[in-house]
Enzyme design. Sequence first.
Site, PDB file in Angstrom:
ATOM      1  CB  THR A   1      -1.102   0.091   1.218  1.00 53.24           C
ATOM      2  OG1 THR A   1      -0.222   0.230   2.316  1.00 53.24           O
ATOM      3  CG2 THR A   1      -1.858  -1.391   1.232  1.00 53.24           C
TER       4      THR A   1
ATOM      5  CG  LEU B   1      -5.197   5.830  -2.738  1.00 52.85           C
ATOM      6  CD1 LEU B   1      -6.131   5.867  -3.713  1.00 52.85           C
ATOM      7  CD2 LEU B   1      -6.483   6.385  -1.562  1.00 52.85           C
ATOM      8  CG  HIS B   2      -3.286   2.308   3.803  1.00 54.78           C
ATOM      9  ND1 HIS B   2      -2.021   1.837   3.772  1.00 54.78           N
ATOM     10  CD2 HIS B   2      -3.241   3.460   4.298  1.00 54.78           C
ATOM     11  CE1 HIS B   2      -1.181   2.704   4.490  1.00 54.78           C
ATOM     12  NE2 HIS B   2      -1.791   3.651   4.803  1.00 54.78           N
ATOM     13  CG  ASP B   3      -8.664   0.498   3.841  1.00 59.00           C
ATOM     14  OD1 ASP B   3      -7.531  -0.470   4.298  1.00 59.00           O
ATOM     15  OD2 ASP B   3      -9.252   1.088   4.347  1.00 59.00           O
TER      16      ASP B   3
END
Length: 313
Positions: free
Chosen positions: A196, A242-244
């Site tokens: 991420t 933008l991890h998720d």
Amino acid sequence: MTARKIIIDTDPGQDDAVAILLALASPEEIEVLGITAVAGNVPLALTQKNARIICELANRTDIPVFAGCDAPLKRPLVTAEHVHGKTGLDGPTLPDPTMPLQDAHAVDFIIETLRAHPAGTVTLCPLGPLTNIATALEKAPDIAARIAEIVLMGGAYFEVGNITPAAEFNIYVDPEAADIVFRSSAPITVMPLDVTHKALVTKPRNDAFRALGTPVGEAVALMTDFFERFDKEKYGSAGAPLHDPCVTAYLIRSDLFTGRHINVEIETTSELTLGMTVADWWGVTDRPANATFMGDLDADGFFALLTERLARL
Ligand SMILES: [Ca+2]
């Protein structure tokens, strides 16, 4: 292809919001059966509200949203307003939701949905602490064998930690829950910080969201603007990670990601390294593989997909 049926378990969170929008924009690949909120980035009262705000932004008031656990299994809640702002969705000004919260508890929705569908057809997508998922597994052990896959954002190996020197936020907040999930024998795919932190919203990528000229594009640009202040100040990175959205992008384009099927265990006792994902990346033990731990992504391909899909909303 048939769309994959998923439940998104989430603690929005600007990056959760983008992950949800990407899923809702991709009906050919993803059918969102419901969204379950958990306490994490901000308390449950805000995460369940934020989940509904995002559904309304996408004009998808048909998506059922459930509230789940308001605290980790064995520990007080740790939140992350320092990253996400007081509301969890700081950045754009979005109206309060009018769509209702469902009456059922998120954990019961997860259990009943997995039991109601043929085994191996429902994928769980946790984007926050794993409290709801672990509680469901504890309450209904039969569901483990029915889960098609758990694709989660959490943990780190090479990037080590972001909330402590040794731990990533989602796992750190509820390490006992993470331990239950990683021992569940369900197929697990992990999007750790190693991946991420390569999904960075640089200025041109942020401009591309804004240039969509839609309420969704504008909201995503403002959310990532807000989110990025923290990472730029703290880590000097080129933009917000933008991890998720890595989770929902994986469901659409798994070829954007590469990783290894390895053993991953969770530290639950050490004060110093609590919540560490001890990932046997180099295969130095003979502990059995229990997760596919991603290590790299095609960032340009990821942002091209994201921008193209958000344009549909
Ligand atoms: Ca999240």
